[in-house]
Motif scaffolding. Structure first.
Motif, PDB file in Angstrom:
ATOM      1  N   THR A 202       0.932  -1.548   0.133  1.00  0.00           N
ATOM      2  CA  THR A 202      -0.424  -0.053  -0.263  1.00  0.00           C
ATOM      3  C   THR A 202       1.177   1.118  -0.089  1.00  0.00           C
ATOM      4  N   TYR A 203       1.729   1.349   0.399  1.00  0.00           N
ATOM      5  CA  TYR A 203       3.236   2.045   0.365  1.00  0.00           C
ATOM      6  C   TYR A 203       3.336   2.185  -1.221  1.00  0.00           C
ATOM      7  N   LYS A 204       3.524   1.815  -1.894  1.00  0.00           N
ATOM      8  CA  LYS A 204       4.859   1.440  -3.386  1.00  0.00           C
ATOM      9  C   LYS A 204       3.290  -0.477  -4.440  1.00  0.00           C
ATOM     10  N   HIS A 205       3.327   1.127  -5.503  1.00  0.00           N
ATOM     11  CA  HIS A 205       2.808   0.491  -6.392  1.00  0.00           C
ATOM     12  C   HIS A 205       2.501   1.355  -7.614  1.00  0.00           C
ATOM     13  N   PRO A 206       2.757   0.814  -8.568  1.00  0.00           N
ATOM     14  CA  PRO A 206       2.426   1.401 -10.103  1.00  0.00           C
ATOM     15  C   PRO A 206       1.163   1.795 -10.157  1.00  0.00           C
ATOM     16  N   ALA A 207       1.665   3.010 -10.488  1.00  0.00           N
ATOM     17  CA  ALA A 207       0.114   3.966 -11.110  1.00  0.00           C
ATOM     18  C   ALA A 207      -0.201   3.864 -12.287  1.00  0.00           C
ATOM     19  N   CYS A 208      -1.139   3.253 -12.980  1.00  0.00           N
ATOM     20  CA  CYS A 208      -2.086   3.262 -14.353  1.00  0.00           C
ATOM     21  C   CYS A 208      -1.923   3.700 -15.870  1.00  0.00           C
ATOM     22  N   MET A 209      -1.791   3.108 -17.400  1.00  0.00           N
ATOM     23  CA  MET A 209      -0.540   4.226 -18.426  1.00  0.00           C
ATOM     24  C   MET A 209      -2.719   4.694 -18.150  1.00  0.00           C
ATOM     25  N   PRO A 210      -2.710   5.853 -19.092  1.00  0.00           N
ATOM     26  CA  PRO A 210      -3.687   6.049 -19.303  1.00  0.00           C
ATOM     27  C   PRO A 210      -4.073   5.521 -20.207  1.00  0.00           C
ATOM     28  N   PHE A 211      -6.201   5.235 -20.235  1.00  0.00           N
ATOM     29  CA  PHE A 211      -7.107   4.897 -21.643  1.00  0.00           C
ATOM     30  C   PHE A 211      -7.046   5.984 -22.393  1.00  0.00           C
TER      31      PHE A 211
ATOM     32  N   CYS B  79      -8.683   3.203  -5.781  1.00  0.00           N
ATOM     33  CA  CYS B  79      -7.711   2.787  -5.192  1.00  0.00           C
ATOM     34  C   CYS B  79      -6.761   2.886  -5.925  1.00  0.00           C
ATOM     35  N   MET B  80      -7.047   3.511  -7.679  1.00  0.00           N
ATOM     36  CA  MET B  80      -5.655   3.329  -8.814  1.00  0.00           C
ATOM     37  C   MET B  80      -5.762   4.835  -9.367  1.00  0.00           C
ATOM     38  N   TYR B  81      -4.602   4.889  -9.517  1.00  0.00           N
ATOM     39  CA  TYR B  81      -4.397   6.792 -10.700  1.00  0.00           C
ATOM     40  C   TYR B  81      -4.289   6.416 -11.783  1.00  0.00           C
ATOM     41  N   HIS B  82      -4.320   6.949 -12.688  1.00  0.00           N
ATOM     42  CA  HIS B  82      -4.001   7.377 -14.133  1.00  0.00           C
ATOM     43  C   HIS B  82      -2.842   8.418 -14.487  1.00  0.00           C
ATOM     44  N   VAL B  83      -1.489   8.010 -15.038  1.00  0.00           N
ATOM     45  CA  VAL B  83      -0.959   8.856 -14.942  1.00  0.00           C
ATOM     46  C   VAL B  83      -0.770   9.621 -16.443  1.00  0.00           C
ATOM     47  N   MET B  84      -1.207  10.528 -16.468  1.00  0.00           N
ATOM     48  CA  MET B  84      -1.803  11.372 -17.768  1.00  0.00           C
ATOM     49  C   MET B  84      -0.360  12.169 -18.673  1.00  0.00           C
ATOM     50  N   GLY B  85       0.230  12.711 -17.249  1.00  0.00           N
ATOM     51  CA  GLY B  85       0.869  13.960 -18.140  1.00  0.00           C
ATOM     52  C   GLY B  85       2.412  13.541 -17.288  1.00  0.00           C
ATOM     53  N   VAL B  86       3.130  14.644 -17.501  1.00  0.00           N
ATOM     54  CA  VAL B  86       4.461  13.954 -17.145  1.00  0.00           C
ATOM     55  C   VAL B  86       4.657  15.712 -16.673  1.00  0.00           C
ATOM     56  N   THR B  87       5.283  16.264 -16.346  1.00  0.00           N
ATOM     57  CA  THR B  87       5.387  18.014 -14.888  1.00  0.00           C
ATOM     58  C   THR B  87       6.593  18.387 -16.003  1.00  0.00           C
ATOM     59  N   SER B  88       6.637  19.470 -17.858  1.00  0.00           N
ATOM     60  CA  SER B  88       7.611  19.502 -17.571  1.00  0.00           C
ATOM     61  C   SER B  88       8.166  21.326 -17.996  1.00  0.00           C
ATOM     62  N   ALA B  89       6.806  21.775 -18.061  1.00  0.00           N
ATOM     63  CA  ALA B  89       7.606  23.550 -17.852  1.00  0.00           C
ATOM     64  C   ALA B  89       6.958  24.024 -18.174  1.00  0.00           C
TER      65      ALA B  89
END
Length: 313
Positions: free
Chosen positions: A167-176, A263-273
């Protein structure tokens, strides 16, 4: 038709990965019987997920175990008593891979050689966290990334050992999806709270809004962005108030809640600029993860093959 078929296969693979992570972390399988000789054992799965309310009014400290995919990237100096300089964020996306910004691999802070997972407050030892440091064996920026430009600003960092999911460490899901239909996102990081200042010791979260095509108007032509905002590969996200990401948040994720797995999230973006921090109605640029799914999935597949004889979970 071929591209459509590949997209469908990719989506099926993403669903399977996400379901596996969910079961591994949150589902407990118990055996029951009537305690009589010869009676069969009946197995039932219990879901221990306790979802967090999907509402963030303003910037605030993250709750314990709320973002178990949050990673912080840094450089450990062998000549300075192994002191670590933390300078970028990232997202755990498999048992050995971290997704981050490519420009994090080309800074004056030194190479990324250490990643911390399971952390919440760097100044506390009683914050219900489980921090663990991992060494880095390899870093790979996207093949179309060119240093000092902010296009294709995405990279993979490979850990030296497998992460044990809990519960402290597991992956985010890819975006759909590509994120255009999302009105809001969640950004997290340990970056600066204001443009001039120190990085936060606590993991912070903030609710941001999708500004659509506004970045085409607000993004100036510069040497880092010679053709301006690229709507295909970048997301335009910001706030009408004093909510933003800032220096030190680079490489961290912008997220959306998984509609099927609370309890899961999708990673939609990466902080860039961004043009500046904490400027109302001036959105920042985030790498659109969906555009790079084929490359990410290939990196994940290559890593699985590389460690085929190592138990993943």
């Amino acid at each position: 038709m071929i591209e459509s078929g590949l997209a469908s296969l990719c989506l099926v693979s993403q669903l399977a990965d996400c379901a596996t992570y969910k079961k591994t972390v949150f589902e407990k399988r118990d055996g029951y019987s009537f305690l009589l000789p010869g009676e069969p054992i009946i197995y039932k799965s219990q879901d221990n997920c306790r979802s967090y309310t999907p509402l963030i009014i303003g910037g605030a400290p993250a709750d314990p175990k709320e973002f178990p995919h949050a990673a912080r990237l840094g450089h450990r100096s062998e000549t300075d008593n192994n002191n670590i300089n933390w300078f970028c964020g990232g997202t755990l996306i498999s048992d050995r891979l971290i997704l981050t910004a490519a420009h994090c691999l080309f800074t004056n802070n030194g190479e990324v050689n250490v990643v911390r997972l399971g952390e919440l407050d760097f100044d506390s030892e009683s914050d219900n966290a489980d921090p663990e440091d991992f060494n880095v064996t390899a870093s790979r920026e996207h093949p179309d990334y060119s240093h000092k430009l902010l296009y294709n600003d995405i990279a993979i960092v490979e850990l030296n050992r497998s992460v044990h999911f809990d519960t402290y460490k597991h992956p985010a899901c890819m975006p759909f999806d590509d994120g255009e239909s999302h009105s809001t996102f969640i950004a997290i990081g340990w970056g600066q709270i204001k443009l001039v200042g120190k990085s936060s010791n606590k993991l912070l979260k903030v609710k941001l809004h999708n500004f659509g095509q506004k970045c085409a108007e607000t993004t100036e032509i510069t040497s880092e962005l010679p053709t301006g905002y690229n709507a295909s590969t970048q997301l335009c996200i910001g706030s009408s108030g004093h909510k933003d990401t800032c220096n030190g948040d680079s490489g961290g994720p912008v997220l959306s809640y998984h509609k099927d797995y609370p309890c899961m999230y999708h990673v939609m973006g990466v902080t860039s600029a961004g043009i500046s921090c904490d400027t109302p109605d001036v959105p920042s640029l985030y790498t659109r993860v969906y555009h790079y799914l084929k490359w990410i999935k290939q990196e994940m597949s290559n890593t699985r093959k590389k460690y085929a004889n190592v138990k993943l979970f």
